[in-house]
Design a protein around this motif. Structure first.
Motif, short mmCIF file in Angstrom:
data_model
loop_
_atom_site.label_atom_id
_atom_site.label_comp_id
_atom_site.label_asym_id
_atom_site.label_seq_id
_atom_site.Cartn_x
_atom_site.Cartn_y
_atom_site.Cartn_z
N ALA A 36 61.41 -21.65 9.90
CA ALA A 36 60.66 -22.65 10.66
C ALA A 36 61.15 -22.70 12.11
CB ALA A 36 60.78 -24.02 10.00
N ILE A 37 62.44 -22.58 12.31
CA ILE A 37 62.99 -22.58 13.67
C ILE A 37 62.52 -21.33 14.42
CG2 ILE A 37 65.12 -22.35 15.01
CD1 ILE A 37 66.43 -24.18 12.87
N ALA A 38 62.53 -20.19 13.75
CA ALA A 38 62.05 -18.95 14.38
C ALA A 38 60.56 -19.05 14.69
CB ALA A 38 62.34 -17.75 13.47
N GLU A 39 59.81 -19.76 13.87
CA GLU A 39 58.37 -19.94 14.11
C GLU A 39 58.13 -20.70 15.41
OE1 GLU A 39 54.48 -19.80 14.16
OE2 GLU A 39 55.59 -18.82 12.56
N ILE A 40 58.99 -21.62 15.73
CA ILE A 40 58.85 -22.37 16.98
C ILE A 40 58.90 -21.43 18.17
CG2 ILE A 40 60.00 -24.08 18.46
CD1 ILE A 40 60.84 -25.50 15.85
N LEU A 41 59.68 -20.36 18.06
CA LEU A 41 59.79 -19.39 19.15
C LEU A 41 58.61 -18.42 19.19
CD1 LEU A 41 63.60 -18.59 18.81
CD2 LEU A 41 62.50 -20.15 20.43
N SER A 42 58.07 -18.07 18.02
CA SER A 42 57.01 -17.06 17.98
C SER A 42 55.61 -17.65 18.08
CB SER A 42 57.10 -16.22 16.70
OG SER A 42 56.66 -16.97 15.59
N LEU A 43 55.38 -18.82 17.52
CA LEU A 43 54.08 -19.50 17.52
C LEU A 43 52.95 -18.62 16.99
CD1 LEU A 43 54.32 -21.35 20.94
CD2 LEU A 43 54.74 -22.28 18.66
N ASP A 44 53.24 -17.82 15.98
CA ASP A 44 52.23 -16.93 15.42
C ASP A 44 51.78 -17.37 14.02
OD1 ASP A 44 50.57 -14.74 15.71
OD2 ASP A 44 51.96 -13.40 14.70
N LEU A 45 52.41 -18.37 13.47
CA LEU A 45 52.13 -18.96 12.17
C LEU A 45 52.46 -18.05 10.98
CD1 LEU A 45 48.80 -20.89 12.82
CD2 LEU A 45 51.13 -21.73 12.95
N ILE A 46 53.05 -16.90 11.23
CA ILE A 46 53.45 -16.03 10.12
C ILE A 46 54.74 -16.55 9.50
CG2 ILE A 46 54.28 -13.73 9.51
CD1 ILE A 46 52.29 -12.63 11.56
N LEU A 47 55.72 -16.82 10.34
CA LEU A 47 57.00 -17.29 9.82
C LEU A 47 56.88 -18.66 9.16
CD1 LEU A 47 59.32 -16.08 12.71
CD2 LEU A 47 58.92 -15.01 10.49
N LEU A 48 55.93 -19.45 9.63
CA LEU A 48 55.71 -20.75 8.99
C LEU A 48 55.22 -20.58 7.56
CD1 LEU A 48 55.69 -23.82 9.32
CD2 LEU A 48 53.34 -23.63 10.12
N MET A 49 54.33 -19.63 7.34
CA MET A 49 53.84 -19.36 5.99
C MET A 49 54.98 -18.87 5.09
SD MET A 49 50.74 -20.26 6.37
CE MET A 49 50.74 -21.13 7.91
N LEU A 50 55.87 -18.05 5.65
CA LEU A 50 57.02 -17.59 4.88
C LEU A 50 57.98 -18.75 4.58
CD1 LEU A 50 57.77 -14.21 6.70
CD2 LEU A 50 56.46 -14.59 4.60
N ALA A 51 58.12 -19.68 5.52
CA ALA A 51 58.97 -20.84 5.30
C ALA A 51 58.44 -21.71 4.16
CB ALA A 51 59.08 -21.67 6.58
N VAL A 52 57.13 -21.87 4.11
CA VAL A 52 56.53 -22.66 3.01
C VAL A 52 56.73 -21.91 1.69
CG1 VAL A 52 54.40 -23.65 2.11
CG2 VAL A 52 54.92 -23.84 4.54
N GLY A 53 56.63 -20.59 1.72
CA GLY A 53 56.90 -19.80 0.52
C GLY A 53 58.34 -19.99 0.06
N ALA A 54 59.27 -20.06 1.01
CA ALA A 54 60.67 -20.30 0.65
C ALA A 54 60.84 -21.68 0.04
CB ALA A 54 61.56 -20.13 1.88
N LEU A 55 60.11 -22.65 0.54
CA LEU A 55 60.16 -23.99 -0.06
C LEU A 55 59.60 -23.98 -1.48
CD1 LEU A 55 59.21 -26.31 2.94
CD2 LEU A 55 61.47 -25.95 1.90
N ALA A 56 58.59 -23.15 -1.72
CA ALA A 56 58.07 -23.02 -3.09
C ALA A 56 59.13 -22.40 -3.98
CB ALA A 56 56.80 -22.16 -3.08
N GLY A 57 59.88 -21.43 -3.46
CA GLY A 57 60.99 -20.85 -4.22
C GLY A 57 62.06 -21.90 -4.52
N ALA A 58 62.30 -22.79 -3.54
CA ALA A 58 63.26 -23.88 -3.76
C ALA A 58 62.77 -24.81 -4.86
CB ALA A 58 63.47 -24.66 -2.47
N GLY A 59 61.47 -25.07 -4.87
CA GLY A 59 60.91 -25.92 -5.92
C GLY A 59 61.07 -25.28 -7.29
#
Length: 146
Positions: free
Chosen positions: A15-38
């Protein structure tokens, strides 16, 4: 240490890296990681956690990301930059310009240029308008009077 903390830590970094890229790819991966946490919190095996994270990320990348990008572009006007921002701007011919070549002064800089039409010659001092940029050459046409 609990596996879900690793997933949350990874999601945070993404999510922090997404703030730098603003491409919404890393954000989708971050949500996937949260699903893994769940999945880890529910006691799933590591393989199930990884599969959950991958499937969630891929679904978001192909289902949600295009929709988000489309709506973001509708809300925020696209600002042309670099060479694309020069199209439509006025320029002054500094060396005779034909369809084969020439020079113009554009935005305070001297550019190589060529005429947009064949059999046209623009003498030094003529006012032209940039119709397109072809590599490092401005393609110009006679400026229409205001």
């Amino acid at each position: 240490m609990n596996a879900w903390l690793w997933w949350v830590g990874g999601a945070t970094l993404l999510a922090i890296a997404e703030i730098l890229s603003l491409d919404l790819i890393l954000l989708m991966l971050a949500v996937g990681a949260l699903a893994g946490a769940g999945a880890a919190l529910l006691g799933a095996d590591v393989a199930v956690q990884i599969i959950t994270a991958i499937v969630t990320s891929v679904l978001l990348l192909f289902a949600l990301r295009p929709w988000l990008l489309r709506h973001l572009r509708q809300r925020t006007p696209l600002v042309e930059t670099n060479a694309a921002a020069l199209v439509g701007r006025p320029a002054i011919v500094v060396a005779t310009t034909t369809e084969l070549g020439g020079r113009i002064k554009l935005a305070g800089e001297v550019w190589s240029a060529r005429a947009a039409a064949e059999d046209v010659t623009y003498p030094p001092g003529a006012e032209v308008r940039v119709t397109s940029i072809d590599g490092a050459t401005a393609v110009v046409a006679l400026a229409e009077p205001a």
